[in-house]
Design a protein around this motif. Structure first.
Motif, PDB file in Angstrom:
ATOM      1  N   TYR A 222       3.989  -6.496  -6.047  1.00  0.00           N
ATOM      2  CA  TYR A 222       3.800  -5.295  -5.238  1.00  0.00           C
ATOM      3  C   TYR A 222       3.797  -5.676  -3.749  1.00  0.00           C
ATOM      4  CZ  TYR A 222       1.497  -0.802  -3.934  1.00  0.00           C
ATOM      5  OH  TYR A 222       1.174   0.420  -3.404  1.00  0.00           O
ATOM      6  N   ALA A 223       3.026  -6.721  -3.413  1.00  0.00           N
ATOM      7  CA  ALA A 223       2.924  -7.159  -2.018  1.00  0.00           C
ATOM      8  C   ALA A 223       4.283  -7.589  -1.480  1.00  0.00           C
ATOM      9  CB  ALA A 223       1.920  -8.299  -1.903  1.00  0.00           C
ATOM     10  N   GLU A 224       5.067  -8.294  -2.286  1.00  0.00           N
ATOM     11  CA  GLU A 224       6.389  -8.754  -1.848  1.00  0.00           C
ATOM     12  C   GLU A 224       7.320  -7.567  -1.597  1.00  0.00           C
ATOM     13  OE1 GLU A 224       7.590 -11.411  -4.920  1.00  0.00           O
ATOM     14  OE2 GLU A 224       5.998 -12.862  -4.469  1.00  0.00           O
ATOM     15  N   THR A 225       7.279  -6.574  -2.476  1.00  0.00           N
ATOM     16  CA  THR A 225       8.100  -5.379  -2.286  1.00  0.00           C
ATOM     17  C   THR A 225       7.692  -4.645  -1.012  1.00  0.00           C
ATOM     18  OG1 THR A 225       8.370  -5.125  -4.682  1.00  0.00           O
ATOM     19  CG2 THR A 225       8.809  -3.190  -3.327  1.00  0.00           C
ATOM     20  N   LEU A 226       6.390  -4.554  -0.787  1.00  0.00           N
ATOM     21  CA  LEU A 226       5.882  -3.884   0.406  1.00  0.00           C
ATOM     22  C   LEU A 226       6.298  -4.627   1.667  1.00  0.00           C
ATOM     23  CD1 LEU A 226       4.182  -1.638   1.626  1.00  0.00           C
ATOM     24  CD2 LEU A 226       2.126  -2.981   1.110  1.00  0.00           C
ATOM     25  N   LEU A 227       6.229  -5.954   1.643  1.00  0.00           N
ATOM     26  CA  LEU A 227       6.617  -6.750   2.809  1.00  0.00           C
ATOM     27  C   LEU A 227       8.074  -6.499   3.200  1.00  0.00           C
ATOM     28  CD1 LEU A 227       5.032 -10.313   2.398  1.00  0.00           C
ATOM     29  CD2 LEU A 227       4.739  -8.748   4.321  1.00  0.00           C
ATOM     30  N   ARG A 228       8.945  -6.422   2.199  1.00  0.00           N
ATOM     31  CA  ARG A 228      10.365  -6.209   2.481  1.00  0.00           C
ATOM     32  C   ARG A 228      10.610  -4.849   3.135  1.00  0.00           C
ATOM     33  NH1 ARG A 228      10.986  -8.691  -2.675  1.00  0.00           N
ATOM     34  NH2 ARG A 228      11.269  -6.642  -3.658  1.00  0.00           N
ATOM     35  N   ALA A 229       9.755  -3.877   2.820  1.00  0.00           N
ATOM     36  CA  ALA A 229       9.949  -2.522   3.339  1.00  0.00           C
ATOM     37  C   ALA A 229       9.288  -2.295   4.690  1.00  0.00           C
ATOM     38  CB  ALA A 229       9.401  -1.505   2.335  1.00  0.00           C
ATOM     39  N   LEU A 230       8.376  -3.161   5.099  1.00  0.00           N
ATOM     40  CA  LEU A 230       7.577  -2.916   6.301  1.00  0.00           C
ATOM     41  C   LEU A 230       8.393  -2.711   7.578  1.00  0.00           C
ATOM     42  CD1 LEU A 230       4.430  -5.201   5.922  1.00  0.00           C
ATOM     43  CD2 LEU A 230       4.538  -2.705   5.828  1.00  0.00           C
ATOM     44  N   PRO A 231       9.503  -3.425   7.767  1.00  0.00           N
ATOM     45  CA  PRO A 231      10.257  -3.198   9.007  1.00  0.00           C
ATOM     46  C   PRO A 231      10.711  -1.751   9.208  1.00  0.00           C
ATOM     47  CG  PRO A 231      10.957  -5.246   7.987  1.00  0.00           C
ATOM     48  CD  PRO A 231      10.055  -4.559   7.010  1.00  0.00           C
ATOM     49  N   SER A 232      10.846  -1.011   8.117  1.00  0.00           N
ATOM     50  CA  SER A 232      11.295   0.378   8.232  1.00  0.00           C
ATOM     51  C   SER A 232      10.144   1.381   8.279  1.00  0.00           C
ATOM     52  CB  SER A 232      12.214   0.728   7.053  1.00  0.00           C
ATOM     53  OG  SER A 232      11.518   0.648   5.825  1.00  0.00           O
TER      54      SER A 232
ATOM     55  N   ARG B 141      -8.001 -12.212  -2.514  1.00  0.00           N
ATOM     56  CA  ARG B 141      -7.666 -13.343  -1.649  1.00  0.00           C
ATOM     57  C   ARG B 141      -6.148 -13.591  -1.631  1.00  0.00           C
ATOM     58  NH1 ARG B 141     -10.883 -17.425   0.147  1.00  0.00           N
ATOM     59  NH2 ARG B 141     -12.472 -16.929  -1.413  1.00  0.00           N
ATOM     60  N   GLU B 142      -5.538 -13.598  -2.824  1.00  0.00           N
ATOM     61  CA  GLU B 142      -4.114 -13.913  -2.907  1.00  0.00           C
ATOM     62  C   GLU B 142      -3.242 -12.815  -2.290  1.00  0.00           C
ATOM     63  OE1 GLU B 142      -6.292 -14.259  -5.295  1.00  0.00           O
ATOM     64  OE2 GLU B 142      -6.146 -16.297  -6.113  1.00  0.00           O
ATOM     65  N   VAL B 143      -3.599 -11.556  -2.524  1.00  0.00           N
ATOM     66  CA  VAL B 143      -2.818 -10.463  -1.940  1.00  0.00           C
ATOM     67  C   VAL B 143      -2.975 -10.462  -0.420  1.00  0.00           C
ATOM     68  CG1 VAL B 143      -2.632  -7.945  -1.783  1.00  0.00           C
ATOM     69  CG2 VAL B 143      -2.826  -9.043  -4.018  1.00  0.00           C
ATOM     70  N   LYS B 144      -4.182 -10.712   0.064  1.00  0.00           N
ATOM     71  CA  LYS B 144      -4.401 -10.808   1.511  1.00  0.00           C
ATOM     72  C   LYS B 144      -3.547 -11.918   2.109  1.00  0.00           C
ATOM     73  CE  LYS B 144      -6.313 -10.456   5.597  1.00  0.00           C
ATOM     74  NZ  LYS B 144      -5.997  -9.343   6.515  1.00  0.00           N
ATOM     75  N   GLN B 145      -3.502 -13.074   1.444  1.00  0.00           N
ATOM     76  CA  GLN B 145      -2.693 -14.185   1.940  1.00  0.00           C
ATOM     77  C   GLN B 145      -1.210 -13.844   1.922  1.00  0.00           C
ATOM     78  OE1 GLN B 145      -4.010 -17.420  -0.580  1.00  0.00           O
ATOM     79  NE2 GLN B 145      -5.706 -17.949   0.770  1.00  0.00           N
ATOM     80  N   ALA B 146      -0.778 -13.149   0.854  1.00  0.00           N
ATOM     81  CA  ALA B 146       0.632 -12.778   0.746  1.00  0.00           C
ATOM     82  C   ALA B 146       1.062 -11.839   1.866  1.00  0.00           C
ATOM     83  CB  ALA B 146       0.898 -12.131  -0.613  1.00  0.00           C
TER      84      ALA B 146
END
Length: 256
Positions: free
Chosen positions: A24-34, A51-56
């Motif tokens: 989920y975090a990885e998908t969200l990161l890819r979308a953040l620029p838009s 902890r892991e999601v915060k780090q991601a």
């Protein structure tokens, strides 16, 4: 003049394994620029993922927080999580007083007050959930219920409250869950106005108030454009990363 950020986020509740949360975090990161810069994304994963999601998501605009915590720093509180533990995980905020916690786990206005004060003491932003039942609304008691919940939550916060940035989530109990019916935007806006007024009486500053309760693609645009609604706290409509991203897009397209 700088415009205030609109908080748009979700609690995962008791859902997702570590792998699912990181995906989920990885998908969200890819979308953040838009994502519109006026939006403040936030998520509250289960503690086992915090902890892991915060780090991601480290270095991104996304705020990551917890769904609950105890008011003591340490002690013989089996199964509980302390504010020190949340700070150690890098939590940006903590959700407190959700109706499910009040109904099923015996939380009261008093314990929510203790937790709110503890969060402020440790520099963790509290997101305090308040809301009336259907019976209370129909009896004309909604204002009294909200005044008691808000004023008690703020009772012990002290002088650091403004620096930490306390927020409320107005979640009418009749609007949440699978069978909930979303509040009329005008009704929700009036309740937000009330919460802000009560908070200002106590803190001498206005707090941000988010709306939560059956938020979805159909009603998000109207809700976010109400004068006193400062963001949306979304449930199952944002448990899928793609749906969450689409909802932020819908909000972004609609804000005036």
């Amino acid at each position: 003049m700088t415009m205030a950020l609109l908080w748009i986020g979700t609690s995962w509740k008791m859902n997702k394994t570590l792998g699912e949360g990181l995906a989920y975090a990885e998908t969200l990161l890819r979308a953040l620029p838009s994502v519109n810069h006026r939006l403040q994304p936030f998520i509250a994963p289960p503690f086992t993922l915090l902890r892991e999601v915060k780090q991601a998501l480290s270095g991104s605009a996304v705020k990551v927080g917890a769904q609950n915590m105890h008011w003591q720093d340490a002690g013989a509180w089996t199964g509980e999580i302390s504010p020190l533990m949340l700070a150690d995980c890098g939590a940006d905020f903590v959700e407190l007083g959700h109706y499910e916690r009040r109904r099923y786990f015996g939380e009261t206005n008093h314990t929510v007050s203790l937790k709110t004060a503890a969060a402020v003491r440790h520099g963790i932003r509290p997101l305090v959930c308040v809301g009336e039942t259907l019976a209370e609304r129909e009896a004309g008691r909604a204002e009294d219920v909200l005044r008691e919940q808000v004023s008690t939550a703020l009772r012990g916060v002290g002088s650091r409250a403004q620096a930490v940035g306390i927020m409320f989530a107005y979640e009418p109990i009749w609007a949440i869950g699978e069978s909930g019916s979303p509040a009329d935007p005008n009704y929700a806006d009036r309740q937000h106005t009330l919460i802000k007024r009560i908070s200002k009486e106590i803190l001498s500053t206005e707090v941000s108030v988010l709306y939560g309760g059956s938020v979805n693609m159909d009603n998000s645009s109207e809700l976010i454009n109400m004068k006193n609604i400062d963001g949306l706290f979304i449930g199952r409509s944002a448990w899928d990363a793609g749906d969450y991203i689409d909802l932020m897009g819908k909000v972004s397209d609609s804000i005036r």
